[in-house]
Design a protein around this motif. Sequence first.
Motif, short mmCIF file in Angstrom:
data_model
loop_
_atom_site.label_atom_id
_atom_site.label_comp_id
_atom_site.label_asym_id
_atom_site.label_seq_id
_atom_site.Cartn_x
_atom_site.Cartn_y
_atom_site.Cartn_z
N LEU A 32 -48.20 -20.17 -58.66
CA LEU A 32 -49.28 -20.83 -59.38
C LEU A 32 -48.93 -22.30 -59.60
O LEU A 32 -48.03 -22.62 -60.38
CB LEU A 32 -49.53 -20.13 -60.72
CG LEU A 32 -50.60 -20.73 -61.63
CD1 LEU A 32 -51.97 -20.70 -60.97
CD2 LEU A 32 -50.63 -20.01 -62.98
N ALA A 33 -49.63 -23.20 -58.92
CA ALA A 33 -49.36 -24.63 -59.00
C ALA A 33 -50.27 -25.28 -60.04
O ALA A 33 -51.46 -24.97 -60.12
CB ALA A 33 -49.58 -25.29 -57.64
N GLN A 57 -49.68 -31.13 -52.59
CA GLN A 57 -49.32 -29.74 -52.29
C GLN A 57 -50.56 -28.88 -52.08
O GLN A 57 -50.60 -28.06 -51.15
CB GLN A 57 -48.49 -29.19 -53.45
CG GLN A 57 -47.94 -27.80 -53.25
CD GLN A 57 -47.03 -27.39 -54.40
OE1 GLN A 57 -46.53 -28.25 -55.14
NE2 GLN A 57 -46.83 -26.10 -54.58
N VAL A 58 -51.58 -29.10 -52.91
CA VAL A 58 -52.78 -28.26 -52.86
C VAL A 58 -53.74 -28.72 -51.77
O VAL A 58 -54.20 -27.92 -50.95
CB VAL A 58 -53.48 -28.25 -54.23
CG1 VAL A 58 -54.85 -27.57 -54.14
CG2 VAL A 58 -52.61 -27.55 -55.26
N ASP A 109 -50.14 -25.77 -49.55
CA ASP A 109 -48.90 -25.04 -49.84
C ASP A 109 -48.98 -24.47 -51.26
O ASP A 109 -48.29 -24.91 -52.18
CB ASP A 109 -47.70 -25.98 -49.68
CG ASP A 109 -46.38 -25.27 -49.91
OD1 ASP A 109 -46.34 -24.02 -49.80
OD2 ASP A 109 -45.37 -25.96 -50.20
N PHE A 110 -49.86 -23.51 -51.45
CA PHE A 110 -50.02 -22.87 -52.76
C PHE A 110 -50.67 -21.51 -52.55
O PHE A 110 -51.30 -21.25 -51.52
CB PHE A 110 -50.90 -23.73 -53.68
CG PHE A 110 -52.36 -23.71 -53.31
CD1 PHE A 110 -53.26 -22.92 -54.01
CD2 PHE A 110 -52.85 -24.48 -52.25
CE1 PHE A 110 -54.61 -22.89 -53.66
CE2 PHE A 110 -54.19 -24.45 -51.90
CZ PHE A 110 -55.07 -23.65 -52.61
N LYS A 121 -59.13 -30.81 -45.25
CA LYS A 121 -57.71 -30.96 -45.58
C LYS A 121 -57.36 -32.44 -45.74
O LYS A 121 -57.71 -33.27 -44.91
CB LYS A 121 -56.86 -30.33 -44.47
CG LYS A 121 -55.40 -30.17 -44.83
CD LYS A 121 -54.66 -29.36 -43.77
CE LYS A 121 -53.22 -29.09 -44.19
NZ LYS A 121 -52.50 -28.26 -43.19
N GLY A 122 -56.69 -32.73 -46.84
CA GLY A 122 -56.29 -34.10 -47.11
C GLY A 122 -57.21 -34.82 -48.07
O GLY A 122 -56.87 -35.89 -48.57
N THR A 123 -58.39 -34.26 -48.36
CA THR A 123 -59.32 -34.82 -49.33
C THR A 123 -59.27 -34.00 -50.60
O THR A 123 -59.30 -32.77 -50.54
CB THR A 123 -60.76 -34.82 -48.77
OG1 THR A 123 -60.78 -35.56 -47.55
CG2 THR A 123 -61.71 -35.47 -49.76
#
Length: 545
Positions: A387-388, A427-428, A433-434, A462-464
Amino acid sequence: MKFLTSRLAWPGAIRQLATCTASMLALAAACVVTGGAAHAQTPQRGGTAVMVIGTDPLSLSPDTTNSVPDVDTSCLIYDALVRFGKGFAIVPSLAQSWTISADGKTYTFKLVKANWQDGKPVTSDDVKFTLLDISSKYGPRFAAAGKFIDTIDTPDAQTVVIHLKQPFGPFLFSLACEQNAAIMPAHILRGTDLLKNPAILTNPVGEGPFKVADWVRGDHLTLTRNPDYWMKDQPYLDRVVIRTIPDPSARILALRAGDVDFVVPDYMPLSAVQMLQKMPDFSVQQVSYPDSDIIILNTKDTKVPALTKPDVRRALYIALDRTFIHQKVYYGLGGVPLSSFDTRLWAYDPQIDYQKMYPYDPAKAKQMLDAAGYPVGADGTRFTVRLAFESDRPEWMESAQAIQRFWQAVGVHVVLVGADRPVILKQVYADYDFDATLQTYTTLGDPALGIARTYVTASIQKGTTFNNASQYSNPEVDKLFDAGRDASTQQARVPPYNQVQTILAQDMPVLNLHQAPQYAVASTRLHGLWQAANQQWWGSVWASK
């Protein structure tokens, strides 16, 4: 079982000919607010106000990000065509008046006469350049509105005519600064690498009430009065200093000591709200859009196959005592969510009630997890979830601890991954990576602007940041969100949004944890605040001597 030892409209689519004039500005400017009560006073010129945020802005552009520090800071430097008054009423700003055609597809704006901070005039070309080349391309909040723009005409320097491909209910609502629609200087930015241009990142040339004097990263940003501001006699303050104070307790100590005058909503710890409401030296107001605290589950790029199954996701939701979290973590402020749509929005379907559909029931959650094929193993767990969350958010640690203990009570091991905001965002949203992440998503006042991005396939980018990080994809949900967005009246938008809520109540790629309250607090030495539902009108703010 004891889990914690410490205390834990918009106005609707406009489809008829409408006109709004700058006389509203004069009315707004005549009313100043102290301690939450409006009464006429004579503004005093001069002085400094100190605002506090919790982390540094990444840039000084309000048009290319969802990041709270960037937008809160930059909307003092730039203006937009419109701004929000109380209750999200749309009032003039750089657009002194506008008309909307009967078919809802043509918007004609007449601009005030204003100058950029380098002395050049603000023109219709700046509006066209901003909306087409910046906001539509790089603004995550403006993206939905940008897709509907067909062409923009500039018949003269003070007139902008925007043609839409088809009606878009919240288009006018999308033209405020905090919606990624602050007007930016074409003569400086056109033909450059926008996301690397210093005028975007660190040295903005705006047309707003204040301009940048100095920026000491990690400490403060100083803004000084724009002497050539287009709004008569404003701004009243000589300076606004924006301090970065990561620790929530330190923010409140600085406020009480008189070192800080204003705490922006996202960095106002809820633990201090009730105390400050009782103190005569401070004014506390609930502002901003309805926000949702959510648990985004990674339904695709995850090391936990269980999270790809809707029945597992529903079991995890039933395992959470959301009422306990509301009362103990959030001090009873805000609300317990009943749907994927915030109940404070006009589009909420009262037939959907998560408290009735998914009441807290750990025994049932265990049965559902068993039936889904995830029995308790020899080590006492079914599977592990990382859990991030952002460790600098006041309530996130206690929320994360509560989630950890509720889920571990049904055999799901939870590893808490807390880090600073830039680390978690990468990370998210950049690395995926979560397994699960705590996030706050603003509704932006309309499902087409703030809720659809959480679920539609087109928002998997991805990346936004602050988009569909769960990577959930359902073609029927996509079609229904489009139908709700495109309908010509608010009444016609309701049925598809109701259907969306029914589907999401079963699929649950996102677990709605809490309806977040947003409070700002100010010293009563500041006057002229609370005229706006969201970003305050800092040009109108003045300080007692």
